[in-house]
Design a protein around this motif. Structure first.
Motif, mmCIF file in Angstrom:
data_model
loop_
_atom_site.group_PDB
_atom_site.id
_atom_site.type_symbol
_atom_site.label_atom_id
_atom_site.label_comp_id
_atom_site.label_asym_id
_atom_site.label_seq_id
_atom_site.Cartn_x
_atom_site.Cartn_y
_atom_site.Cartn_z
ATOM 1 N N SER A 135 0.832 -1.213 0.000
ATOM 2 C CA SER A 135 0.000 0.000 0.000
ATOM 3 C C SER A 135 0.866 1.263 0.000
ATOM 4 O O SER A 135 0.542 2.254 -0.653
ATOM 5 C CB SER A 135 -0.934 0.002 1.209
ATOM 6 O OG SER A 135 -0.198 0.091 2.411
ATOM 7 N N LEU A 138 2.155 1.684 -3.542
ATOM 8 C CA LEU A 138 1.086 2.166 -4.435
ATOM 9 C C LEU A 138 0.758 3.634 -4.159
ATOM 10 O O LEU A 138 0.484 4.400 -5.104
ATOM 11 C CB LEU A 138 -0.174 1.317 -4.245
ATOM 12 C CG LEU A 138 -0.110 -0.100 -4.822
ATOM 13 C CD1 LEU A 138 -1.329 -0.896 -4.396
ATOM 14 C CD2 LEU A 138 -0.017 -0.046 -6.346
ATOM 15 N N ASN A 139 0.806 4.024 -2.907
ATOM 16 C CA ASN A 139 0.528 5.421 -2.566
ATOM 17 C C ASN A 139 1.590 6.343 -3.176
ATOM 18 O O ASN A 139 1.271 7.396 -3.756
ATOM 19 C CB ASN A 139 0.512 5.569 -1.035
ATOM 20 C CG ASN A 139 -0.109 6.879 -0.606
ATOM 21 O OD1 ASN A 139 -0.824 7.516 -1.364
ATOM 22 N ND2 ASN A 139 0.170 7.282 0.619
ATOM 23 N N GLU A 141 3.459 5.651 -5.796
ATOM 24 C CA GLU A 141 3.281 5.626 -7.257
ATOM 25 C C GLU A 141 2.127 6.529 -7.692
ATOM 26 O O GLU A 141 2.220 7.233 -8.721
ATOM 27 C CB GLU A 141 3.031 4.190 -7.693
ATOM 28 C CG GLU A 141 3.005 3.990 -9.205
ATOM 29 C CD GLU A 141 4.349 4.262 -9.849
ATOM 30 O OE1 GLU A 141 4.351 4.646 -11.036
ATOM 31 O OE2 GLU A 141 5.379 4.112 -9.180
ATOM 32 N N MET A 142 1.037 6.539 -6.911
ATOM 33 C CA MET A 142 -0.110 7.373 -7.242
ATOM 34 C C MET A 142 0.262 8.864 -7.172
ATOM 35 O O MET A 142 -0.064 9.652 -8.087
ATOM 36 C CB MET A 142 -1.257 7.100 -6.265
ATOM 37 C CG MET A 142 -2.543 7.833 -6.604
ATOM 38 S SD MET A 142 -3.793 7.617 -5.343
ATOM 39 C CE MET A 142 -3.085 8.527 -3.989
ATOM 40 N N HIS A 143 0.985 9.244 -6.134
ATOM 41 C CA HIS A 143 1.412 10.644 -6.026
ATOM 42 C C HIS A 143 2.377 11.023 -7.162
ATOM 43 O O HIS A 143 2.319 12.149 -7.703
ATOM 44 C CB HIS A 143 2.085 10.887 -4.675
ATOM 45 C CG HIS A 143 1.098 11.008 -3.545
ATOM 46 N ND1 HIS A 143 0.245 12.078 -3.393
ATOM 47 C CD2 HIS A 143 0.828 10.182 -2.501
ATOM 48 C CE1 HIS A 143 -0.495 11.925 -2.317
ATOM 49 N NE2 HIS A 143 -0.177 10.765 -1.759
ATOM 50 N N LYS A 144 3.211 10.092 -7.520
ATOM 51 C CA LYS A 144 4.159 10.337 -8.616
ATOM 52 C C LYS A 144 3.416 10.564 -9.936
ATOM 53 O O LYS A 144 3.699 11.518 -10.680
ATOM 54 C CB LYS A 144 5.105 9.140 -8.733
ATOM 55 C CG LYS A 144 6.161 9.246 -9.813
ATOM 56 C CD LYS A 144 7.021 7.982 -9.799
ATOM 57 C CE LYS A 144 7.965 7.972 -10.976
ATOM 58 N NZ LYS A 144 8.743 6.731 -11.032
ATOM 59 N N GLN A 145 2.451 9.678 -10.236
ATOM 60 C CA GLN A 145 1.679 9.828 -11.481
ATOM 61 C C GLN A 145 0.855 11.127 -11.456
ATOM 62 O O GLN A 145 0.725 11.798 -12.504
ATOM 63 C CB GLN A 145 0.746 8.621 -11.664
ATOM 64 C CG GLN A 145 1.460 7.308 -11.902
ATOM 65 C CD GLN A 145 2.286 7.310 -13.182
ATOM 66 O OE1 GLN A 145 1.934 7.961 -14.170
ATOM 67 N NE2 GLN A 145 3.407 6.608 -13.158
ATOM 68 N N ALA A 146 0.326 11.477 -10.308
ATOM 69 C CA ALA A 146 -0.434 12.734 -10.223
ATOM 70 C C ALA A 146 0.470 13.926 -10.503
ATOM 71 O O ALA A 146 0.064 14.894 -11.187
ATOM 72 C CB ALA A 146 -1.069 12.853 -8.838
#
Length: 191
Positions: A135, A138-139, A141-146
């Motif tokens: 988790s 993934l968190n 990675e999500m901030h990076k993509q954003a």
């Protein structure tokens, strides 16, 4: 026989009636504790006894030990117990041994259960650490993509004014279409 005030008429008083009445009255005026004690010892007035020796014998025929159990007078003050109350050392040892074995078996089963629970706990902790790491990754990675999306959107906004009017409309339409992601598209991306 006619009665007056609880007594028979003058001519009908007998010695037995007076004695009964006297016993009843004296019994009713004694303290309750004395009544109970005399009742237990067998010396209550009105009870048929063979005389003073019989009442003494009745009073001394029973005794109470320190646990409240009644026993025969022959056991008072003597070390001899009745046959059914005798416990030998070997019987006591056997009983203690049986109880010890039972407690040991219970301890063994509880220890096994405790070991099983400890292993399950360590397994659950291992799964928890694994899921926490997933988790956390993934968190990030999500901030990076954003952040990547935000920067690309800024670049598009900077370049858009340099395009011709026709190209600007095409680019704006493409950006709007890119923002509208449907559920089936998400499922296909995840697969």
């Amino acid at each position: 026989m006619c009665r007056k005030n609880g007594f028979p008429e003058k001519g009908g008083i007998t010695a037995a009636f007076l004695q009964k009445r006297k016993l009843r009255l004296s019994e009713n005026h004694r303290p309750a504790r004395a009544k109970v004690t005399e009742h237990v010892r067998g010396t209550r007035p009105g009870r048929a006894t063979a005389g003073p020796a019989a009442s003494t014998q009745a009073a001394g025929s029973l005794f109470f030990d320190r646990w409240g159990n009644r026993g025969p007078a022959c056991c008072r003050g003597s070390s001899h117990l009745p046959q059914q109350l005798k416990f030998t050392t070997s019987d006591s040892c056997d009983r203690i041994k049986d109880e010890f074995q039972l407690l040991q078996a219970q301890y063994h089963s509880l220890k096994l259960e405790c070991d099983k629970l400890a292993s399950e706990k360590s397994e659950m902790q291992r799964h928890y650490v694994m899921y926490y790491e997933m988790s956390y990754g993934l968190n990030i990675e999500m901030h990076k993509q954003a952040e990547i999306v935000k920067r690309l959107n800024g670049i598009c906004a900077q370049v858009l004014p340099y395009l011709s009017q026709e190209h600007q409309q095409q680019v704006l339409g493409a950006i709007e279409r890119a923002k509208q992601v449907t559920a089936p598209e998400l499922n296909s991306i995840i697969r």
